[in-house]
Motif scaffolding. Structure first.
Motif, PDB file in Angstrom:
ATOM      1  N   ARG A   1      12.788  12.237  -1.482  1.00 42.01           N
ATOM      2  CA  ARG A   1      12.030  11.050  -1.113  1.00 42.01           C
ATOM      3  C   ARG A   1      10.601  11.217  -1.608  1.00 42.01           C
ATOM      4  NH1 ARG A   1       9.229   9.639   3.617  1.00 42.01           N
ATOM      5  NH2 ARG A   1       9.805  11.666   4.440  1.00 42.01           N
ATOM      6  N   VAL A   2      10.129  10.244  -2.385  1.00 38.76           N
ATOM      7  CA  VAL A   2       8.793  10.294  -2.982  1.00 38.76           C
ATOM      8  C   VAL A   2       8.025   9.059  -2.544  1.00 38.76           C
ATOM      9  CG1 VAL A   2       7.502  10.286  -5.153  1.00 38.76           C
ATOM     10  CG2 VAL A   2       9.651  11.556  -4.996  1.00 38.76           C
ATOM     11  N   SER A   3       6.778   9.257  -2.136  1.00 42.09           N
ATOM     12  CA  SER A   3       5.940   8.147  -1.716  1.00 42.09           C
ATOM     13  C   SER A   3       4.616   8.183  -2.479  1.00 42.09           C
ATOM     14  CB  SER A   3       5.682   8.254  -0.207  1.00 42.09           C
ATOM     15  OG  SER A   3       4.782   7.257   0.212  1.00 42.09           O
ATOM     16  N   VAL A   4       4.287   7.069  -3.133  1.00 45.40           N
ATOM     17  CA  VAL A   4       2.977   6.882  -3.762  1.00 45.40           C
ATOM     18  C   VAL A   4       2.291   5.839  -2.900  1.00 45.40           C
ATOM     19  CG1 VAL A   4       1.760   6.116  -5.827  1.00 45.40           C
ATOM     20  CG2 VAL A   4       3.854   7.473  -6.046  1.00 45.40           C
TER      21      VAL A   4
ATOM     22  N   THR B   1       0.819  -1.217   0.000  1.00 44.82           N
ATOM     23  CA  THR B   1       0.000   0.000   0.000  1.00 44.82           C
ATOM     24  C   THR B   1       0.848   1.261   0.000  1.00 44.82           C
ATOM     25  OG1 THR B   1      -0.142  -0.053   2.423  1.00 44.82           O
ATOM     26  CG2 THR B   1      -1.928  -1.109   1.184  1.00 44.82           C
ATOM     27  N   ILE B   2       2.147   1.103   0.217  1.00 41.38           N
ATOM     28  CA  ILE B   2       3.069   2.242   0.216  1.00 41.38           C
ATOM     29  C   ILE B   2       4.265   1.872  -0.659  1.00 41.38           C
ATOM     30  CG2 ILE B   2       4.583   3.739   1.583  1.00 41.38           C
ATOM     31  CD1 ILE B   2       2.794   3.064   4.012  1.00 41.38           C
ATOM     32  N   TYR B   3       4.587   2.768  -1.594  1.00 46.53           N
ATOM     33  CA  TYR B   3       5.733   2.568  -2.483  1.00 46.53           C
ATOM     34  C   TYR B   3       6.598   3.812  -2.369  1.00 46.53           C
ATOM     35  CZ  TYR B   3       2.859  -1.182  -4.154  1.00 46.53           C
ATOM     36  OH  TYR B   3       2.093  -2.320  -4.206  1.00 46.53           O
ATOM     37  N   GLU B   4       7.825   3.623  -1.896  1.00 48.69           N
ATOM     38  CA  GLU B   4       8.692   4.759  -1.647  1.00 48.69           C
ATOM     39  C   GLU B   4       9.938   4.669  -2.506  1.00 48.69           C
ATOM     40  OE1 GLU B   4       9.182   6.713   2.361  1.00 48.69           O
ATOM     41  OE2 GLU B   4      11.131   5.730   2.132  1.00 48.69           O
ATOM     42  N   GLY B   5      10.273   5.804  -3.125  1.00 51.55           N
ATOM     43  CA  GLY B   5      11.482   5.903  -3.920  1.00 51.55           C
ATOM     44  C   GLY B   5      12.343   7.029  -3.395  1.00 51.55           C
ATOM     45  N   LYS B   6      13.641   6.892  -3.576  1.00 53.11           N
ATOM     46  CA  LYS B   6      14.558   7.925  -3.091  1.00 53.11           C
ATOM     47  C   LYS B   6      15.701   8.081  -4.074  1.00 53.11           C
ATOM     48  CE  LYS B   6      17.091   9.436   0.908  1.00 53.11           C
ATOM     49  NZ  LYS B   6      17.562   9.198   2.251  1.00 53.11           N
TER      50      LYS B   6
ATOM     51  N   SER C   1      -5.123   8.518 -11.119  1.00 58.63           N
ATOM     52  CA  SER C   1      -4.836   7.194 -11.668  1.00 58.63           C
ATOM     53  C   SER C   1      -5.379   6.069 -10.789  1.00 58.63           C
ATOM     54  CB  SER C   1      -3.334   7.011 -11.831  1.00 58.63           C
ATOM     55  OG  SER C   1      -2.814   7.986 -12.690  1.00 58.63           O
ATOM     56  N   ASP C   2      -5.794   4.989 -11.447  1.00 58.56           N
ATOM     57  CA  ASP C   2      -6.300   3.814 -10.743  1.00 58.56           C
ATOM     58  C   ASP C   2      -5.229   2.759 -10.500  1.00 58.56           C
ATOM     59  OD1 ASP C   2      -8.900   4.848 -10.705  1.00 58.56           O
ATOM     60  OD2 ASP C   2      -9.392   3.937 -12.636  1.00 58.56           O
ATOM     61  N   THR C   3      -4.185   2.775 -11.330  1.00 61.88           N
ATOM     62  CA  THR C   3      -3.136   1.764 -11.219  1.00 61.88           C
ATOM     63  C   THR C   3      -1.886   2.350 -10.574  1.00 61.88           C
ATOM     64  OG1 THR C   3      -2.159   2.272 -13.374  1.00 61.88           O
ATOM     65  CG2 THR C   3      -3.967   0.650 -13.327  1.00 61.88           C
ATOM     66  N   LEU C   4      -1.071   1.474 -10.018  1.00 63.04           N
ATOM     67  CA  LEU C   4       0.171   1.928  -9.390  1.00 63.04           C
ATOM     68  C   LEU C   4       1.085   2.606 -10.395  1.00 63.04           C
ATOM     69  CD1 LEU C   4       2.241   2.123  -7.107  1.00 63.04           C
ATOM     70  CD2 LEU C   4       2.952  -0.212  -7.694  1.00 63.04           C
ATOM     71  N   ILE C   5       1.305   1.978 -11.535  1.00 65.68           N
ATOM     72  CA  ILE C   5       2.206   2.554 -12.546  1.00 65.68           C
ATOM     73  C   ILE C   5       1.657   3.884 -13.033  1.00 65.68           C
ATOM     74  CG2 ILE C   5       3.259   2.200 -14.823  1.00 65.68           C
ATOM     75  CD1 ILE C   5       4.409   0.451 -12.505  1.00 65.68           C
ATOM     76  N   GLY C   6       0.353   3.954 -13.258  1.00 64.63           N
ATOM     77  CA  GLY C   6      -0.276   5.215 -13.663  1.00 64.63           C
ATOM     78  C   GLY C   6      -0.090   6.291 -12.604  1.00 64.63           C
ATOM     79  N   ALA C   7      -0.215   5.907 -11.335  1.00 63.03           N
ATOM     80  CA  ALA C   7      -0.038   6.859 -10.235  1.00 63.03           C
ATOM     81  C   ALA C   7       1.397   7.368 -10.166  1.00 63.03           C
ATOM     82  CB  ALA C   7      -0.446   6.218  -8.909  1.00 63.03           C
ATOM     83  N   ILE C   8       2.355   6.486 -10.414  1.00 62.46           N
ATOM     84  CA  ILE C   8       3.766   6.899 -10.413  1.00 62.46           C
ATOM     85  C   ILE C   8       4.034   7.866 -11.564  1.00 62.46           C
ATOM     86  CG2 ILE C   8       6.139   6.096 -10.735  1.00 62.46           C
ATOM     87  CD1 ILE C   8       5.316   3.557  -9.132  1.00 62.46           C
TER      88      ILE C   8
ATOM     89  N   HIS D   1      -9.284   3.607   4.285  1.00 58.42           N
ATOM     90  CA  HIS D   1     -10.674   4.052   4.135  1.00 58.42           C
ATOM     91  C   HIS D   1     -10.859   5.099   3.027  1.00 58.42           C
ATOM     92  CE1 HIS D   1     -11.534   1.754   7.702  1.00 58.42           C
ATOM     93  NE2 HIS D   1     -10.736   2.504   8.440  1.00 58.42           N
ATOM     94  N   CYS D   2      -9.850   5.288   2.187  1.00 59.12           N
ATOM     95  CA  CYS D   2      -9.963   6.231   1.062  1.00 59.12           C
ATOM     96  C   CYS D   2      -9.685   5.483  -0.237  1.00 59.12           C
ATOM     97  CB  CYS D   2      -8.964   7.383   1.197  1.00 59.12           C
ATOM     98  SG  CYS D   2      -9.288   8.483   2.565  1.00 59.12           S
ATOM     99  N   GLU D   3     -10.379   5.868  -1.281  1.00 61.89           N
ATOM    100  CA  GLU D   3     -10.178   5.278  -2.597  1.00 61.89           C
ATOM    101  C   GLU D   3      -8.988   5.932  -3.293  1.00 61.89           C
ATOM    102  OE1 GLU D   3     -12.066   2.918  -4.357  1.00 61.89           O
ATOM    103  OE2 GLU D   3     -13.119   2.505  -2.480  1.00 61.89           O
ATOM    104  N   GLY D   4      -8.293   5.173  -4.117  1.00 61.78           N
ATOM    105  CA  GLY D   4      -7.272   5.740  -4.984  1.00 61.78           C
ATOM    106  C   GLY D   4      -5.878   5.823  -4.394  1.00 61.78           C
ATOM    107  N   TRP D   5      -5.027   6.501  -5.151  1.00 62.59           N
ATOM    108  CA  TRP D   5      -3.610   6.672  -4.822  1.00 62.59           C
ATOM    109  C   TRP D   5      -3.338   8.119  -4.432  1.00 62.59           C
ATOM    110  CZ3 TRP D   5      -0.610   2.560  -4.216  1.00 62.59           C
ATOM    111  CH2 TRP D   5      -0.955   1.386  -4.855  1.00 62.59           C
TER     112      TRP D   5
END
Length: 93
Positions: free
Chosen positions: A27-30, A17-22, A55-62, A35-39
């Protein structure tokens, strides 16, 4: 940028549920919010906290996050350029 997932042990990275890049100090977190919809996008270094993404997908959100960060940098660069171009004036409040 490589993103690290908070997926549980022996589960695929995509189940997180948490994807972090650095990169460097950035530091960026998607992530999802319970209890909330979406990214959502968070990047404290740029003053972005829980920005709702479309975006609905992880890659789309990134990918959407990349564009949001670029726009933020452009706004900040414009503000810095304006600040540097201004004449210095000192006054009381």
């Amino acid at each position: 940028m490589k993103f690290r997932s908070n997926a549980r042990y022996n589960e695929p990275a995509e189940s997180g549920t948490i994807y972090e890049g650095k990169i460097g100090d950035l530091r960026v977190s998607v992530h999802r919010i319970i209890h909330c919809e979406g990214w959502f996008l968070s990047c404290p270094d740029m003053g972005i906290i829980q920005m709702k993404l479309k975006s609905d997908t992880l890659i789309g959100a990134i990918e959407e996050s990349k564009m949001a960060l670029k726009k933020t940098v452009e706004r900040m660069a414009n503000d810095v350029n304006s600040f540097c171009a201004e004449e210095i004036e000192v006054s009381k409040y």
